[in-house]
Design a protein around this motif. Sequence first.
Motif, PDB file in Angstrom:
ATOM      1  N   UNK A 226      -2.159  12.633   8.859  1.00 35.08           N
ATOM      2  CA  UNK A 226      -2.392  11.261   9.330  1.00 35.08           C
ATOM      3  C   UNK A 226      -1.765  10.246   8.385  1.00 35.08           C
ATOM      4  N   UNK A 227      -1.801  10.564   7.102  1.00 38.57           N
ATOM      5  CA  UNK A 227      -1.134   9.702   6.133  1.00 38.57           C
ATOM      6  C   UNK A 227       0.368   9.675   6.420  1.00 38.57           C
ATOM      7  N   UNK A 228       0.937  10.848   6.693  1.00 39.95           N
ATOM      8  CA  UNK A 228       2.375  10.932   6.994  1.00 39.95           C
ATOM      9  C   UNK A 228       2.689  10.178   8.281  1.00 39.95           C
ATOM     10  N   UNK A 229       1.780  10.281   9.264  1.00 39.31           N
ATOM     11  CA  UNK A 229       1.986   9.590  10.540  1.00 39.31           C
ATOM     12  C   UNK A 229       2.076   8.072  10.331  1.00 39.31           C
ATOM     13  N   UNK A 230       1.162   7.531   9.528  1.00 39.62           N
ATOM     14  CA  UNK A 230       1.152   6.087   9.269  1.00 39.62           C
ATOM     15  C   UNK A 230       2.427   5.674   8.535  1.00 39.62           C
ATOM     16  N   UNK A 231       2.828   6.501   7.580  1.00 38.84           N
ATOM     17  CA  UNK A 231       4.035   6.184   6.812  1.00 38.84           C
ATOM     18  C   UNK A 231       5.272   6.220   7.704  1.00 38.84           C
ATOM     19  N   UNK A 232       5.342   7.227   8.576  1.00 38.65           N
ATOM     20  CA  UNK A 232       6.482   7.354   9.486  1.00 38.65           C
ATOM     21  C   UNK A 232       6.547   6.170  10.439  1.00 38.65           C
ATOM     22  N   UNK A 233       5.385   5.757  10.942  1.00 38.70           N
ATOM     23  CA  UNK A 233       5.347   4.616  11.867  1.00 38.70           C
ATOM     24  C   UNK A 233       5.884   3.376  11.167  1.00 38.70           C
ATOM     25  N   UNK A 234       5.499   3.195   9.917  1.00 42.15           N
ATOM     26  CA  UNK A 234       5.974   2.031   9.161  1.00 42.15           C
ATOM     27  C   UNK A 234       7.483   2.110   8.955  1.00 42.15           C
ATOM     28  N   UNK A 235       7.993   3.307   8.681  1.00 44.55           N
ATOM     29  CA  UNK A 235       9.437   3.455   8.485  1.00 44.55           C
ATOM     30  C   UNK A 235      10.200   3.230   9.783  1.00 44.55           C
ATOM     31  N   UNK A 241      14.273  -3.401  12.161  1.00 43.59           N
ATOM     32  CA  UNK A 241      14.843  -4.654  11.659  1.00 43.59           C
ATOM     33  C   UNK A 241      16.011  -4.409  10.697  1.00 43.59           C
ATOM     34  N   UNK A 242      16.255  -3.160  10.380  1.00 45.44           N
ATOM     35  CA  UNK A 242      17.308  -2.839   9.410  1.00 45.44           C
ATOM     36  C   UNK A 242      18.666  -3.477   9.748  1.00 45.44           C
ATOM     37  N   UNK A 252      15.066 -10.969   1.169  1.00 46.49           N
ATOM     38  CA  UNK A 252      14.922 -10.909   2.627  1.00 46.49           C
ATOM     39  C   UNK A 252      14.353 -12.255   3.096  1.00 46.49           C
ATOM     40  N   UNK A 253      14.946 -12.885   4.112  1.00 46.69           N
ATOM     41  CA  UNK A 253      14.371 -14.140   4.606  1.00 46.69           C
ATOM     42  C   UNK A 253      12.931 -13.933   5.083  1.00 46.69           C
ATOM     43  N   UNK A 254      12.075 -14.893   4.790  1.00 48.81           N
ATOM     44  CA  UNK A 254      10.658 -14.790   5.118  1.00 48.81           C
ATOM     45  C   UNK A 254      10.437 -14.507   6.602  1.00 48.81           C
ATOM     46  N   UNK A 255      11.249 -15.159   7.433  1.00 48.79           N
ATOM     47  CA  UNK A 255      11.134 -14.990   8.881  1.00 48.79           C
ATOM     48  C   UNK A 255      11.290 -13.537   9.301  1.00 48.79           C
ATOM     49  N   UNK A 256      12.258 -12.894   8.669  1.00 49.64           N
ATOM     50  CA  UNK A 256      12.524 -11.503   8.978  1.00 49.64           C
ATOM     51  C   UNK A 256      11.349 -10.631   8.517  1.00 49.64           C
ATOM     52  N   UNK A 257      10.820 -10.988   7.352  1.00 52.46           N
ATOM     53  CA  UNK A 257       9.668 -10.247   6.818  1.00 52.46           C
ATOM     54  C   UNK A 257       8.497 -10.300   7.789  1.00 52.46           C
ATOM     55  N   UNK A 258       8.287 -11.490   8.397  1.00 53.68           N
ATOM     56  CA  UNK A 258       7.145 -11.635   9.303  1.00 53.68           C
ATOM     57  C   UNK A 258       7.351 -10.827  10.582  1.00 53.68           C
ATOM     58  N   UNK A 259       8.594 -10.458  10.868  1.00 46.84           N
ATOM     59  CA  UNK A 259       8.841  -9.627  12.062  1.00 46.84           C
ATOM     60  C   UNK A 259       8.495  -8.163  11.802  1.00 46.84           C
TER      61      UNK A 259
END
Length: 269
Positions: A226-235, A241-242, A252-259
């Motif tokens: 489950x930890x790996x699942x959460x990490x993968x989802x984040x990646x 946005x990459x 990184x522009x703040x706007x992009x960070x908020x996305x």
Amino acid sequence: LELPKKSEGGVNLVTYEDIGGLGTQVQRIREMIELPLKYPEIFDRLGVEPPKGVFLYGPPGTGKTLIVRAVARETDAYFINISGPEIMGKFYGESEARIRNIFAEAEAHAPSIIFIDEIDAIAPRREDMGGEKQVEKRVVAQLLSLMDGLKSRGKVIVIGATNIPNAIDPALRRPGRFDREISVSVPDRNGRLEIIHIHTRGIPLSDDVDLGRIADITHGFVGADLEALAREAAMTALRRILPKIDFELSEIPYELLTQLEVTMENFLD
Ligand code: ATP
């Protein structure tokens, strides 16, 4: 040999709050380990012997190491973390001396916890060992005699973890040795929900994320999965946005960070 002390170095910063779905196990470990380490007088008063050794068994990735780290932190005990294969492998030939030194160190710094992960590698059933396994036999005998000889009962506790409880030499389980056991099992649906909550605590989730649904469909997942699942989802969310990142910029522009948000789709990918 690394001997991380008390709560230093980030190794031991685990608390009970970081453990999901193991309420009963945490409760039992607190009674068996935290109480005698913190208040040995309770056991004296009751006339009950505190444990010397506790076995934790269960499948890989279910949180055995996590529970031990949390109790070490909670009790502020001197914490020695060793692994069976490491003792038998890296220090082959000097394994007995290593174990003796570890026990001496633990007694000198009591209250202490000696955590032996994958203890089956040190103490396999003696009848399973052939004639060439003389070292293993001596190491088992050494471990048993050190536990029998522990002077500061209640002040030094040995915790052994294994995925295969039946592979352990039964002599270790006799009274006065590893005479308590805690089984750490694969989490059920509610356990998974608690764990997924813990591992998404720091992750920005979009409104459509339904953690209950994730818990429903992850049957058979253990904490590490489950930890790996959460990490993968984040990646996965990051990959979205990459293309928009301009690597020429130093920030990184703040706007992009908020996305940067993790959606339900990212989990299901
Ligand atoms: P092994 O038998 O392979 O040593 P283990 O049972 O000791 O496995 P841990 O090392 O405690 O498993 O778990 C690995 C990681 O998985 C933990 O650092 C943690 O992030 C996560 N994890 C496992 N179980 C849980 C749980 N019950 N609650 C929260 N996180 C968990």
